[in-house]
Write an enzyme that holds these catalytic residues in place. Structure first.
Site, PDB file in Angstrom:
ATOM      1  N   TRP A   1       0.588  -9.548  36.967  1.00  0.00           N
ATOM      2  CA  TRP A   1       1.650 -10.214  36.216  1.00  0.00           C
ATOM      3  C   TRP A   1       1.071 -10.608  34.849  1.00  0.00           C
ATOM      4  O   TRP A   1      -0.063 -11.068  34.760  1.00  0.00           O
ATOM      5  CB  TRP A   1       2.129 -11.462  36.980  1.00  0.00           C
ATOM      6  CG  TRP A   1       3.084 -12.271  36.157  1.00  0.00           C
ATOM      7  CD1 TRP A   1       4.408 -12.004  35.967  1.00  0.00           C
ATOM      8  CD2 TRP A   1       2.783 -13.445  35.391  1.00  0.00           C
ATOM      9  NE1 TRP A   1       4.950 -12.931  35.117  1.00  0.00           N
ATOM     10  CE2 TRP A   1       3.972 -13.844  34.753  1.00  0.00           C
ATOM     11  CE3 TRP A   1       1.624 -14.196  35.174  1.00  0.00           C
ATOM     12  CZ2 TRP A   1       4.046 -14.947  33.914  1.00  0.00           C
ATOM     13  CZ3 TRP A   1       1.701 -15.296  34.344  1.00  0.00           C
ATOM     14  CH2 TRP A   1       2.897 -15.673  33.731  1.00  0.00           C
TER      15      TRP A   1
ATOM     16  N   ASP B   1      19.820 -16.335  30.026  1.00  0.00           N
ATOM     17  CA  ASP B   1      18.878 -16.032  31.106  1.00  0.00           C
ATOM     18  C   ASP B   1      19.125 -16.961  32.297  1.00  0.00           C
ATOM     19  O   ASP B   1      20.222 -17.505  32.470  1.00  0.00           O
ATOM     20  CB  ASP B   1      17.443 -16.125  30.547  1.00  0.00           C
ATOM     21  CG  ASP B   1      16.464 -15.209  31.241  1.00  0.00           C
ATOM     22  OD1 ASP B   1      15.991 -15.574  32.333  1.00  0.00           O
ATOM     23  OD2 ASP B   1      16.148 -14.115  30.708  1.00  0.00           O
TER      24      ASP B   1
ATOM     25  N   ARG C   1       7.988 -17.916  44.706  1.00  0.00           N
ATOM     26  CA  ARG C   1       8.796 -18.629  43.705  1.00  0.00           C
ATOM     27  C   ARG C   1       9.972 -19.354  44.376  1.00  0.00           C
ATOM     28  O   ARG C   1      11.110 -19.304  43.923  1.00  0.00           O
ATOM     29  CB  ARG C   1       9.315 -17.667  42.624  1.00  0.00           C
ATOM     30  CG  ARG C   1       9.543 -18.383  41.303  1.00  0.00           C
ATOM     31  CD  ARG C   1      10.299 -17.530  40.303  1.00  0.00           C
ATOM     32  NE  ARG C   1      10.380 -18.211  39.025  1.00  0.00           N
ATOM     33  CZ  ARG C   1      11.335 -18.005  38.133  1.00  0.00           C
ATOM     34  NH1 ARG C   1      12.266 -17.115  38.354  1.00  0.00           N
ATOM     35  NH2 ARG C   1      11.334 -18.651  37.002  1.00  0.00           N
TER      36      ARG C   1
ATOM     37  N   LYS D   1      20.725  -8.541  32.561  1.00  0.00           N
ATOM     38  CA  LYS D   1      19.293  -8.492  32.867  1.00  0.00           C
ATOM     39  C   LYS D   1      19.167  -8.701  34.370  1.00  0.00           C
ATOM     40  O   LYS D   1      19.511  -9.761  34.886  1.00  0.00           O
ATOM     41  CB  LYS D   1      18.561  -9.599  32.099  1.00  0.00           C
ATOM     42  CG  LYS D   1      17.063  -9.659  32.364  1.00  0.00           C
ATOM     43  CD  LYS D   1      16.407 -10.684  31.459  1.00  0.00           C
ATOM     44  CE  LYS D   1      14.947 -10.903  31.786  1.00  0.00           C
ATOM     45  NZ  LYS D   1      14.391 -12.012  30.990  1.00  0.00           N
ATOM     46  N   TRP D   2      18.653  -7.684  35.052  1.00  0.00           N
ATOM     47  CA  TRP D   2      18.575  -7.686  36.524  1.00  0.00           C
ATOM     48  C   TRP D   2      17.124  -7.990  36.906  1.00  0.00           C
ATOM     49  O   TRP D   2      16.261  -7.136  36.807  1.00  0.00           O
ATOM     50  CB  TRP D   2      18.996  -6.318  37.041  1.00  0.00           C
ATOM     51  CG  TRP D   2      19.003  -6.134  38.521  1.00  0.00           C
ATOM     52  CD1 TRP D   2      17.933  -6.197  39.375  1.00  0.00           C
ATOM     53  CD2 TRP D   2      20.129  -5.819  39.337  1.00  0.00           C
ATOM     54  NE1 TRP D   2      18.320  -5.952  40.662  1.00  0.00           N
ATOM     55  CE2 TRP D   2      19.678  -5.713  40.659  1.00  0.00           C
ATOM     56  CE3 TRP D   2      21.487  -5.613  39.073  1.00  0.00           C
ATOM     57  CZ2 TRP D   2      20.526  -5.400  41.722  1.00  0.00           C
ATOM     58  CZ3 TRP D   2      22.330  -5.295  40.136  1.00  0.00           C
ATOM     59  CH2 TRP D   2      21.847  -5.191  41.441  1.00  0.00           C
ATOM     60  N   ASP D   3      16.893  -9.223  37.337  1.00  0.00           N
ATOM     61  CA  ASP D   3      15.522  -9.686  37.585  1.00  0.00           C
ATOM     62  C   ASP D   3      15.164  -9.596  39.071  1.00  0.00           C
ATOM     63  O   ASP D   3      16.044  -9.507  39.936  1.00  0.00           O
ATOM     64  CB  ASP D   3      15.422 -11.135  37.083  1.00  0.00           C
ATOM     65  CG  ASP D   3      14.015 -11.529  36.676  1.00  0.00           C
ATOM     66  OD1 ASP D   3      13.068 -10.769  36.959  1.00  0.00           O
ATOM     67  OD2 ASP D   3      13.858 -12.616  36.084  1.00  0.00           O
TER      68      ASP D   3
ATOM     69  N   ASN E   1      11.931 -11.423  41.440  1.00  0.00           N
ATOM     70  CA  ASN E   1      10.743 -12.243  41.212  1.00  0.00           C
ATOM     71  C   ASN E   1       9.868 -12.559  42.413  1.00  0.00           C
ATOM     72  O   ASN E   1       9.203 -13.606  42.419  1.00  0.00           O
ATOM     73  CB  ASN E   1      11.167 -13.565  40.551  1.00  0.00           C
ATOM     74  CG  ASN E   1      11.466 -13.361  39.078  1.00  0.00           C
ATOM     75  OD1 ASN E   1      10.633 -12.887  38.327  1.00  0.00           O
ATOM     76  ND2 ASN E   1      12.680 -13.688  38.676  1.00  0.00           N
TER      77      ASN E   1
ATOM     78  N   CYS F   1      14.105  -5.971  35.316  1.00  0.00           N
ATOM     79  CA  CYS F   1      13.000  -6.896  35.070  1.00  0.00           C
ATOM     80  C   CYS F   1      12.454  -7.279  36.431  1.00  0.00           C
ATOM     81  O   CYS F   1      13.194  -7.330  37.410  1.00  0.00           O
ATOM     82  CB  CYS F   1      13.563  -8.116  34.353  1.00  0.00           C
ATOM     83  SG  CYS F   1      12.402  -9.476  34.162  1.00  0.00           S
TER      84      CYS F   1
ATOM     85  N   ASP G   1       6.212 -10.377  31.009  1.00  0.00           N
ATOM     86  CA  ASP G   1       6.461 -11.777  30.637  1.00  0.00           C
ATOM     87  C   ASP G   1       5.464 -12.233  29.592  1.00  0.00           C
ATOM     88  O   ASP G   1       5.621 -13.316  29.016  1.00  0.00           O
ATOM     89  CB  ASP G   1       6.349 -12.684  31.866  1.00  0.00           C
ATOM     90  CG  ASP G   1       7.654 -12.736  32.634  1.00  0.00           C
ATOM     91  OD1 ASP G   1       8.678 -12.308  32.084  1.00  0.00           O
ATOM     92  OD2 ASP G   1       7.642 -13.203  33.786  1.00  0.00           O
TER      93      ASP G   1
HETATM   94  C1  DGJ Z   1      11.140 -13.691  35.167  1.00  0.00           C
HETATM   95  C2  DGJ Z   1      11.470 -12.878  33.949  1.00  0.00           C
HETATM   96  O1  DGJ Z   1      10.459 -11.951  33.717  1.00  0.00           O
HETATM   97  C3  DGJ Z   1      11.679 -13.805  32.769  1.00  0.00           C
HETATM   98  O2  DGJ Z   1      11.913 -13.047  31.618  1.00  0.00           O
HETATM   99  C4  DGJ Z   1      12.814 -14.731  33.048  1.00  0.00           C
HETATM  100  O3  DGJ Z   1      14.005 -14.004  33.159  1.00  0.00           O
HETATM  101  C5  DGJ Z   1      12.534 -15.496  34.333  1.00  0.00           C
HETATM  102  N1  DGJ Z   1      12.228 -14.620  35.427  1.00  0.00           N
HETATM  103  C6  DGJ Z   1      13.715 -16.346  34.699  1.00  0.00           C
HETATM  104  O4  DGJ Z   1      13.531 -16.977  35.894  1.00  0.00           O
END
Ligand code: DGJ
Length: 730
Positions: free
Chosen positions: A198, A365, A442, A475-477, A479, A525, A547
């Site tokens: 990351w 966001d 997270r 923006k499709w995140d 995490n 993303c 990021d």
């Molecule tokens: C991770 C993304 O990479 C960031 O750009 C942002 O959108 C955060 N998540 C938001 O929680």
């Protein structure tokens, strides 16, 4: 014709633009790999076979004695016969045996490139491809395996995939089903991968091949930050402009393995596909299993040529939809500007200020939904947070639109927070194993996309939000990675299918949503670039690269990413200084020059910036817009690598070679440093190029042979950069 079957030589000869690939049927049964490299017309295959005097523990390759497959380059190696190297597939029968015995049965050559059902793939709408399907059969158990090869006649590319059919009466279990295998006859190569973490994605790692197996893999349920599903073999003399390189990129977003095994005879076996780790697939009678495809690129002109092949191929034959070949907007994203702490007024101000500077889109966001004021809650509750946006999304979007700019919205649709209405209602909707602790990442769990009900719910919920306001970008995140992998809906003997079924489900959802909303630009993303792979690019044409928005760190990240992925796929933002990830301070101009080498945008609170800074931003945006097409879709030439030294340079050349933009970056100042000049590339040697701001034409030949002297502007201070723009008179 790109593919011929030469009957007399019992060989398949695949001819790309400047490359040839040869497979031979031996003993009317086995497929042997003969050649892959620079083009050979009318090859005499018999003389290309290994005159093998090598003996193996199993016997000789002498025709009169039993054949040892261990000493032969094999096209798609099985487990359980005399080839003791890494097998490409392994199947368990109901009686517990893992032995299969495939023989060549038949083949077909078709014009075009058939779709891969349920999986992302390269496509060809112009019939500039031919596809070879070789059918291998094990008649004892009714197994058919089809090896598919597509040759793009205008590229040095072959795509490969494999499909397994159970045509028998009882079930089979796939334990391993890789997408491809190539046996090279020596190991005098470097093994190159894009590895990192990351905030440090896709750094270039090179190591000499050595005896044994060297591999990269993902076991995390996504392609991941740490290894990209890409590897290359590089001849020892390979540079950006010279030498042989073989690139392999898997069109898949889940667990993968890519490996190179050097054996006792100094040969190298390269293979790639879904990671067999924690994978099984039950194939009932009558069922089939399709592997993802590998995009194999060959170049004898070094890494730059390989990369440009991937870039053109992906821009033209992978990315789909309205934004393929469209200019991508300059945007401002509120994440690093506000994090979760925003309201309608703040966003309104950001949009207003940004529009005055030339920004084309505001992206809202994380934090607009449920009661999400931190990353502790609300994923899954995709309804507007009325405390932050009391007038709803529509009112905000109207305001933003009134400044003449578009509106984009963030989602993380694959996740659910334990503290959410969705989780409270459906605690079994996430990936989990009954009675076991559910580890959080997270503070969230992963929705089980292998389930139809979960997928349907997400598709409808997202659709409702996207229909509720004029949203032109998403923006499709994503995490977190997988742990305690299991699905409630799958029987015990299919639990090891969960991770792959998740990815197939993800592709279904992405296909449906992107089809329903063809006018929305989707950016993928995953905590930055944690799922930057060609599988996702098939659905979403651009990807948040990392990021880490620090200009210095981005040099390596963007350089590494460009090995395979086109600039149009890479998003890059100017963020605040000191940088939130590294604490480093660099000038706006340096940050701008780095971010301009991608789909450009900002991610900082411009409402706090001085007028002078805003004017500089305005200028940056003007410059970027003026050369946006060139940057996003021109040919990239990497000149100086950030992995090799203090100075990085790359340039973009228009397809007609009439325009070029060159970026040079210096990280640290070195006092009294030596003289320095660097050569440009990719220009027309005969054209006269005029550098912006001068009226002196310089020939392409001079720029490429002599080069440019180190600009004085780079001389003072750390973190300096310079953009040169050239226009040619033909
Ligand atoms: C991770 C993304 O990479 C960031 O750009 C942002 O959108 C955060 N998540 C938001 O929680």
């Amino acid at each position: 014709m790109s593919i011929i079957f030469d009957k007399s030589q019992k060989s398949f000869i695949l001819q790309g633009k400047e490359t040839t690939y040869i497979i031979k049927i031996i003993r009317d049964k086995y497929l042997s790999h003969i050649y892959w490299g620079d083009r050979i017309d009318n090859p005499v295959v018999e003389t290309m076979m290994n005159a093998s005097g090598r003996s193996s523990f199993h016997g000789n390759s002498d025709e009169n004695r039993s054949l040892s497959l261990d000493v032969i380059p094999i096209e798609y190696p099985a487990y359980g016969n005399t080839d003791l190297r890494n097998p490409a597939y392994q199947i368990q029968l109901e009686n517990g045996s893992r032995i299969t015995d495939l023989s060549y049965d038949s083949h077909e050559i078709v014009i075009g490139k058939p779709n891969l059902e349920g999986l992302p793939h390269l496509y060809d709408n112009d019939n500039n491809t031919e596809t070879l399907n070789i059918n291998l059969v094990d008649s004892l158990i009714g197994l058919k395996v089809v090896l598919s090869y597509t040759v793009f006649s205008n590229y040095n590319v072959i795509t490969r995939s494999v499909k397994f059919y159970n045509e028998g009466k009882v079930s089979l279990k796939l334990l391993k089903a890789l997408s491809m295998n190539v046996d090279f006859n020596h190991f005098d190569y470097d093994f190159m991968t894009l590895s990192g973490s990351w905030a440090r994605e896709r750094h270039i790692i090179k190591r000499p091949l050595a005896h044994g197996t060297q591999s990269i893999e993902s076991r995390r349920g996504a392609s991941g930050h740490s290894e990209n599903p890409f590897m290359a073999l590089l001849s020892k003399n390979a540079t950006e402009t010279n030498g042989e390189v073989y690139g392999f990129n898997l069109v898949y977003s889940g667990n993968f393995v890519a490996s190179a095994e050097v054996d006792q005879y100094n040969t190298t076996r390269v293979s790639m596909g879904i990671n067999p780790f924690d994978f099984e697939w039950l194939l009932e009678a009558g069922e089939s299993f399709q592997s993802p495809e590998v995009v194999m690129v060959y170049s004898s002109h070094g890494l730059g040529d390989m990369s440009r092949t991937y870039h053109n191929l992906y821009n033209n034959h992978l990315v789909r939809g309205k934004y393929k070949n469209e200019d991508r907007p300059v945007l401002i994203n509120n994440w690093e500007a506000t994090y979760f702490d925003f309201n309608e007024e703040k966003l309104d101000n950001l949009a207003k200020e940004a529009s005055l500077l030339g920004v084309e889109l505001l992206v809202l966001d994380d934090g607009w939904f449920g009661k999400r004021n931190s990353d502790n809650s609300s994923l899954g509750d995709w309804f507007v947070n009325k405390e932050k946006l009391p007038n709803g999304l529509n009112a905000l979007v109207d305001k933003v639109n009134s400044y003449g700019i578009g509106f984009g919205l963030w989602f993380e649709p694959e996740m659910v927070s334990p503290d959410s209405d969705l989780y409270r209602k459906h605690p079994d909707w996430c990936i989990h194993v009954p009675d076991r602790y559910r580890s959080l990442g997270r503070n969230q769990c992963i929705l089980d996309y292998s389930r139809t009900d979960v997928r349907d719910y997400i598709i409808e919920t997202l659709s409702n939000v996207l229909l509720s306001a004029k949203i032109t970008y998403v923006k499709w995140d994503m995490n977190r990675n997988m742990s305690e992998i299991g699905s409630k809906m799958l029987p015990a003997n299919r639990q090891k299918e969960t991770a792959h079924r998740y990815i197939l489900g993800l592709y279904k959802v992405m296909e449906e949503i992107t089809n329903r909303f063809p006018n929305i630009l989707f950016e993928s993303c995953s905590g930055g670039g944690g799922r930057f792979d060609p599988g996702i690019l098939y659905y979403m044409p651009q990807n948040w690269t990392s990021d880490d928005t620090d200009g210095v760190e981005r040099l390596k990240i963007q350089y590494g990413t460009s090995m395979v992925y086109p600039t149009s796929a890479m998003t890059a933002h100017v963020s605040a200084t000191p940088n939130h990830q590294t604490g480093r301070s660099t000038s706006l101009s340096f940050r701008g020059d780095v971010a301009m080498a991608g789909n450009f945008g900002y991610e900082l609170d411009i409402t706090n910036m001085s007028n002078e800074e805003k004017q500089d931003m305005k200028k940056q945006i003007e410059v970027y817009k003026d050369m946006r097409r060139l940057i996003q879709y021109g040919d990239l030439y990497r000149l100086l690598s950030p992995f090799d030294g203090n100075i990085t340079a790359w340039m973009y050349v228009s397809k007609d070679k009439a325009e070029a933009s060159v970026f040079v970056y210096k990280v640290l100042n070195i006092p009294n440093d030596g003289l320095f000049r660097f050569k440009l590339d990719g220009l027309n040697p005969e054209y006269l190029y005029y550098m912006e701001g001068t009226d002196q034409g310089i020939s392409g030949k001079q720029l490429m042979n002599f080069g440019l002297n180190m600009p004085l502007e780079l001389g003072k201070g750390d973190f300096r950069s310079k953009l040169f723009r050239f226009k040619a008179i033909k």
